[in-house]
Design a protein around this motif. Sequence first.
Motif, PDB file in Angstrom:
ATOM      1  N   GLU A  37      -0.402  -5.712   3.769  1.00  0.00           N
ATOM      2  CA  GLU A  37      -0.027  -6.694   4.788  1.00  0.00           C
ATOM      3  C   GLU A  37       1.480  -6.746   5.035  1.00  0.00           C
ATOM      4  N   ILE A  38       2.262  -6.298   4.053  1.00  0.00           N
ATOM      5  CA  ILE A  38       3.725  -6.344   4.195  1.00  0.00           C
ATOM      6  C   ILE A  38       4.361  -4.978   3.958  1.00  0.00           C
ATOM      7  N   ASP A  39       3.571  -3.919   3.898  1.00  0.00           N
ATOM      8  CA  ASP A  39       4.129  -2.613   3.566  1.00  0.00           C
ATOM      9  C   ASP A  39       5.104  -2.079   4.608  1.00  0.00           C
ATOM     10  N   VAL A  40       5.107  -2.664   5.771  1.00  0.00           N
ATOM     11  CA  VAL A  40       6.076  -2.256   6.802  1.00  0.00           C
ATOM     12  C   VAL A  40       7.514  -2.519   6.333  1.00  0.00           C
ATOM     13  N   GLU A 105      -3.782   9.422   2.082  1.00  0.00           N
ATOM     14  CA  GLU A 105      -2.683   9.751   2.985  1.00  0.00           C
ATOM     15  C   GLU A 105      -1.703   8.593   3.120  1.00  0.00           C
ATOM     16  N   GLU A 106      -2.237   7.374   3.225  1.00  0.00           N
ATOM     17  CA  GLU A 106      -1.365   6.201   3.332  1.00  0.00           C
ATOM     18  C   GLU A 106      -0.579   6.004   2.049  1.00  0.00           C
ATOM     19  N   ASP A 107      -1.239   6.200   0.910  1.00  0.00           N
ATOM     20  CA  ASP A 107      -0.582   6.041  -0.374  1.00  0.00           C
ATOM     21  C   ASP A 107       0.521   7.085  -0.533  1.00  0.00           C
ATOM     22  N   GLU A 108       0.254   8.316  -0.135  1.00  0.00           N
ATOM     23  CA  GLU A 108       1.258   9.380  -0.215  1.00  0.00           C
ATOM     24  C   GLU A 108       2.439   9.080   0.713  1.00  0.00           C
ATOM     25  N   ALA A 109       2.148   8.577   1.904  1.00  0.00           N
ATOM     26  CA  ALA A 109       3.217   8.221   2.838  1.00  0.00           C
ATOM     27  C   ALA A 109       4.089   7.103   2.262  1.00  0.00           C
ATOM     28  N   LEU A 115      10.411   6.936  -2.249  1.00  0.00           N
ATOM     29  CA  LEU A 115      11.391   7.928  -2.717  1.00  0.00           C
ATOM     30  C   LEU A 115      12.624   7.968  -1.816  1.00  0.00           C
ATOM     31  N   ASP A 116      12.413   7.845  -0.508  1.00  0.00           N
ATOM     32  CA  ASP A 116      13.545   7.770   0.423  1.00  0.00           C
ATOM     33  C   ASP A 116      14.407   6.554   0.117  1.00  0.00           C
ATOM     34  N   ARG A 117      13.754   5.419  -0.148  1.00  0.00           N
ATOM     35  CA  ARG A 117      14.502   4.191  -0.465  1.00  0.00           C
ATOM     36  C   ARG A 117      15.262   4.345  -1.774  1.00  0.00           C
TER      37      ARG A 117
END
Length: 140
Positions: A37-40, A105-109, A115-117
Amino acid sequence: DLVQAGGAKAESLLCLCPLLRLVQICTKALYGGSLTEIDVLIGCPIQLCSDNDIKEIAHVRKAEQESVVLMLFHAVNWIRELLNAFVPSSSSSSSSSSSPSLSHEEDEATQNIVLDRLNNLLILETQLNACLTVYPSFTI
């Protein structure tokens, strides 16, 4: 005055990380441990001044130095809190997905964004440490 307005904004930013922690805990409680719900939030951009402005910190007024250091300080803390929220603890992680309601796929994304963060955090901490050598009297 810009510096006085910046001081009031800086004080309000101190509440941001604890509020994120509260939202994260409430979201997990409401949605069975899921943060979908807040992953954005993990991927939202953070608006900062340019790298060149940070490199030139030694050549600006003290008030501007303080603004840059405060910006980096709050950005570092925000990213740390995001990582705390979105990196599963060792007790809750397993060989399966880190969140029960995410597809592979969502979990990998999400993992790639985390990792970027983490990379962003390392860069910002390096910049903050460099700025603190120029402005060592910084306090919150």
